[in-house]
Design a protein around this motif. Structure first.
Motif: not given
Length: 225
Positions: A104-111, A148-158, A174-184
């Motif tokens: 039941d992983a998200t796409a981003i967790q899978t990648n 956008y979603a990320t768990e990394d603050e530098h990645a967030a800025e970029v 948000g982070r990976w908890r919230e990412v389902r809202l923006i995934e297919a």
């Protein structure tokens, strides 16, 4: 920034073209048609074509934008992405449609499992390539948010910087908890496939931090017609 595009289809090429026009150093890579890469590189300033490994090696940020079925091959060609900021634009559509992911992983967790050590973010996946191009080229009236979603603050800025380059207003959901809202897939209660004004996107993101059901309701109520 040095921007590497791994996957130079519609989404990836649009990111690269507008990043190059904004003055970033862009490298296009990973296409079944090498001539297409050369044509892309020749069409905009400060751009070149290279292999995925060469493109990734010196990049400050990588836009990873390949079909879901090509993820493993593209990563094999790119090599290790450890320490790299990677913006994942992919959606989990296979040959037979939406894929069911293990555990039941998200796409981003899978990648993330496929890219150990990468500083990963999710963006540019919720809206069609045509719509993204129209916003970037000023053909959509009024400001439009891009989640956008990320768990990394530098990645967030970029990621926010690159989103702004394409004339969207970046909104971190948000982070990976919230990412389902923006995934297919596109569905009631999700922001995937929908456009929002920045102030409405901020309301959804703020709600998601505390109450995912409330955020889902807002995602349905506030989408642009």
């Amino acid at each position: 920034m040095k921007v590497a595009i791994i996957g130079s289809g519609r989404i990836g090429s649009n990111i690269g073209i507008h990043a190059a026009r904004a003055g970033h150093d862009v490298t296009f890579s990973y296409s079944r048609d090498p001539r297409k890469l050369e044509d892309l590189a020749a069409s905009v300033p400060s751009a070149r074509a290279a292999s995925p490994a060469d493109a990734a090696r010196s990049a400050d940020v990588i836009a990873f934008s390949v079909p879901w079925t090509a993820v493993d091959d593209a990563l094999a060609q790119a090599g290790s992405l450890e320490g790299k900021v990677v913006i994942d634009t992919t959606n989990q559509f296979g040959a037979r449609g939406l894929e069911t992911l293990p555990d039941d992983a998200t796409a981003i967790q899978t990648n993330a499992r496929r890219m150990p050590g990468a500083r990963l973010a999710k963006a540019f996946n919720t809206l069609t390539s045509d719509y993204q191009r129209n916003v970037a080229e000023g053909r959509v009236s009024g400001p439009v948010a891009m989640f956008y979603a990320t768990e990394d603050e530098h990645a967030a800025e970029v990621t926010a910087e690159l989103i702004s380059t394409l004339r969207f207003v970046p909104v971190r959901i948000g982070r990976w908890r919230e990412v389902r809202l923006i995934e297919a897939p596109r569905r009631d209660g999700a922001a995937y496939g929908e456009a929002y004004r920045p102030e409405d996107a901020e309301r959804i993101a703020s709600a998601a931090a505390g109450d995912m059901e409330a955020a889902a309701q807002l995602a349905t109520q506030l989408k642009l017609a």
